[in-house]
Design an enzyme around this catalytic site. Sequence first.
Site, PDB file in Angstrom:
ATOM      1  N   ILE A   1       0.852  -1.197   0.000  1.00 58.90           N
ATOM      2  CA  ILE A   1       0.000   0.000   0.000  1.00 58.90           C
ATOM      3  C   ILE A   1       0.886   1.245   0.000  1.00 58.90           C
ATOM      4  CG2 ILE A   1      -1.889   1.210   1.175  1.00 58.90           C
ATOM      5  CD1 ILE A   1      -2.543  -1.694   0.182  1.00 58.90           C
TER       6      ILE A   1
ATOM      7  N   LEU B   1       1.677   3.089   2.854  1.00 57.77           N
ATOM      8  CA  LEU B   1       1.238   4.052   3.872  1.00 57.77           C
ATOM      9  C   LEU B   1       0.391   5.189   3.311  1.00 57.77           C
ATOM     10  CD1 LEU B   1       4.384   4.404   6.198  1.00 57.77           C
ATOM     11  CD2 LEU B   1       2.531   2.741   6.295  1.00 57.77           C
TER      12      LEU B   1
ATOM     13  N   CYS C   1       7.614  -0.536   8.468  1.00 61.23           N
ATOM     14  CA  CYS C   1       6.847  -0.758   7.243  1.00 61.23           C
ATOM     15  C   CYS C   1       7.792  -1.098   6.095  1.00 61.23           C
ATOM     16  CB  CYS C   1       6.018   0.465   6.865  1.00 61.23           C
ATOM     17  SG  CYS C   1       5.088   0.164   5.344  1.00 61.23           S
TER      18      CYS C   1
ATOM     19  N   ILE D   1       4.543  -9.139  14.997  1.00 61.23           N
ATOM     20  CA  ILE D   1       5.498  -8.617  14.038  1.00 61.23           C
ATOM     21  C   ILE D   1       4.779  -7.845  12.921  1.00 61.23           C
ATOM     22  CG2 ILE D   1       7.249 -10.427  14.356  1.00 61.23           C
ATOM     23  CD1 ILE D   1       6.005 -11.958  12.020  1.00 61.23           C
ATOM     24  N   ASN D   2       5.532  -7.042  12.200  1.00 64.43           N
ATOM     25  CA  ASN D   2       5.037  -6.463  10.958  1.00 64.43           C
ATOM     26  C   ASN D   2       5.137  -7.548   9.876  1.00 64.43           C
ATOM     27  OD1 ASN D   2       4.328  -4.585   8.875  1.00 64.43           O
ATOM     28  ND2 ASN D   2       5.218  -2.939  10.094  1.00 64.43           N
TER      29      ASN D   2
ATOM     30  N   GLY E   1      -1.267 -13.299  11.524  1.00 64.21           N
ATOM     31  CA  GLY E   1      -2.053 -14.462  11.109  1.00 64.21           C
ATOM     32  C   GLY E   1      -3.132 -14.916  12.061  1.00 64.21           C
TER      33      GLY E   1
END
Lengths: 323, 265
Positions: free
Chosen positions: A69, A71, A132, A193-194, A246
């Site tokens: 995306i 941000l 990110c 986590i990211n 998840g």
Amino acid sequence: MLQTTLGSLRLQNPILSASGTFGSGWEGRQFSDLGRTGGLVSKTVTVLPRHGNPPPRIQETPAGMLNSIGLENKGADWFLADTLPKMKQLAAGGAGPRIVINIGGESIDEFVQLAERFSAAGVDALEVNLSCPNVQEGRLLFSTEPRLTEQAVRAVKRVATVPVFAKLSPNVTDVTVIAKAAEQGGADGITAINTLIGMAIDWRKRRPILGRGIGGLSGPAIKPVALRMVHDIARTVRIPVIGVGGVRSADDVLEFVCAGARAVQVGTAMFTDPTLMVRIVDDLRERLAAAGTTIDELCGSVHRPVPPAPGACQPDQGRGACV
Amino acid sequence: MLARPMESRVHRLLRCRDLGGGSFALEVDGPIPPTAPGQFYMLRTEHRWPVQLPRPFSLYDRAPDGSWGSFLVKPVGEGTRALCSLSPGDGVVLNGPLGQPFPRDVADPVCVAGGVGLAPFLLLAREAKAKGAPVRLLFGGRNRAALAGLEDLEPLARVHTSTDDGSHGFRGMVTGLLEDMLQKGEVRAGDVVFCCGPDPMMHAVAKLCEKLGLRCFLSLETYMACGYGVCNGCSVRVQGARFKGWPYSKTCMEGPVYESCELVN
């Protein structure tokens, strides 16, 4: 039974939305009673508006999805004027979910600006997006560097008047080193986590599918990775850990809690089912009641010796000694 | 923005009606909220959904009292195959209605559909028929079999078909049919075109409309994750005043219907 704390922040239950997967909460308010969630974490806010990455921005993958995306958001001015009041409405004057603002900066100075403004705006906590994968622009990610992580967190902590959580990247050799750095910088908690950096290719076109080439992998595919990282971080730091990666069910949540998470964020699964957070809250209550335990008691239990199985009789103690 | 109730609800499959050409009308029980032509729902099976993300579908038909609704589905991937292999009584989860419909103030639009792009036009045709002014529907496909749903529309609209092989109606592309109708005076200057179909067809229709000076609205089919405005994954490049200088628009919120001049490339 469901209550949990993240440092000084009390949550009515451990279920929060994951940044970037549920907007501000306002967009999905008609689907379920968000007042019953533990917290709403905003999509990342940056100082200036960001248009985001060229499409295609998403691609489903086996047991997950890739996103790039970039941000996309209208910037802090817009967020403070338009979006935050809506989030506060959802927070029902503190009776409902905690409002956590995820902030993204390209420099320490930007993080500081955002932390000052959002602290002053009366949010419940800040989540610092150090991780990110979609906006690197040639620079190093904060959360791949322990020194930068510590500096950024310390600078934010200096001006923030609310708890600060550091959201970490899994795309590192040893996430516990970064977590430790965030703790040293004064973080009140770690979000882990990211997304994992990944790629999808259309071989017929001989090109990557995503407009930017790479993206972040999320969804059930990354749950085992997230669990392992939460487990390792919880063993390394003293500050609370917020697990994310998840999660689709109450059982997933309880696995993260056992690994050491004090709260858990639901991300990609909110795309599939916008009612999922409150359904998980209901299921959690049932599961905990059936097992006769609490979030508090379960938290980090994999790090402690195995308790005797419920109903198992201790030898030599005769009847009535079942635990 | 329409102030309509969005909801997420499990519906029961009533039947999966074979429309031929590999397409099905999935009929589910109500309540189906009032839905304007062009609005869509995110669908998935209640159990054993083989993929992660739900899939977007325009509402095809709806009982006037909302007691049932249907979706036009062509099984092409894992998700659509799972939907089309459900049995009556199985659960289908619907999130919606979502998105913005075709403009509501166009009196006699020229509807142009390709393949399963027929979906948003049945409700529109039904509404127009009820007002005593049936719409023109240009429906194109590779061959007769690709015109799935034709029998559903014939009683409701003034249907003109085109097939690449000439097996039904005009021989050629739907753009050829549109030009033909213009020459015959069945489409006139000032008419407004509503179009839904495969990307190459919509490109061609938009280009032709530009040449002919007709306003053209397209209902885009975009890859979506959420459908309700939170993932920012379905963004398309746009231009025009209503986007206030922002170069992207979320198809699920401001679309899926855009005027062709708003879309970049």
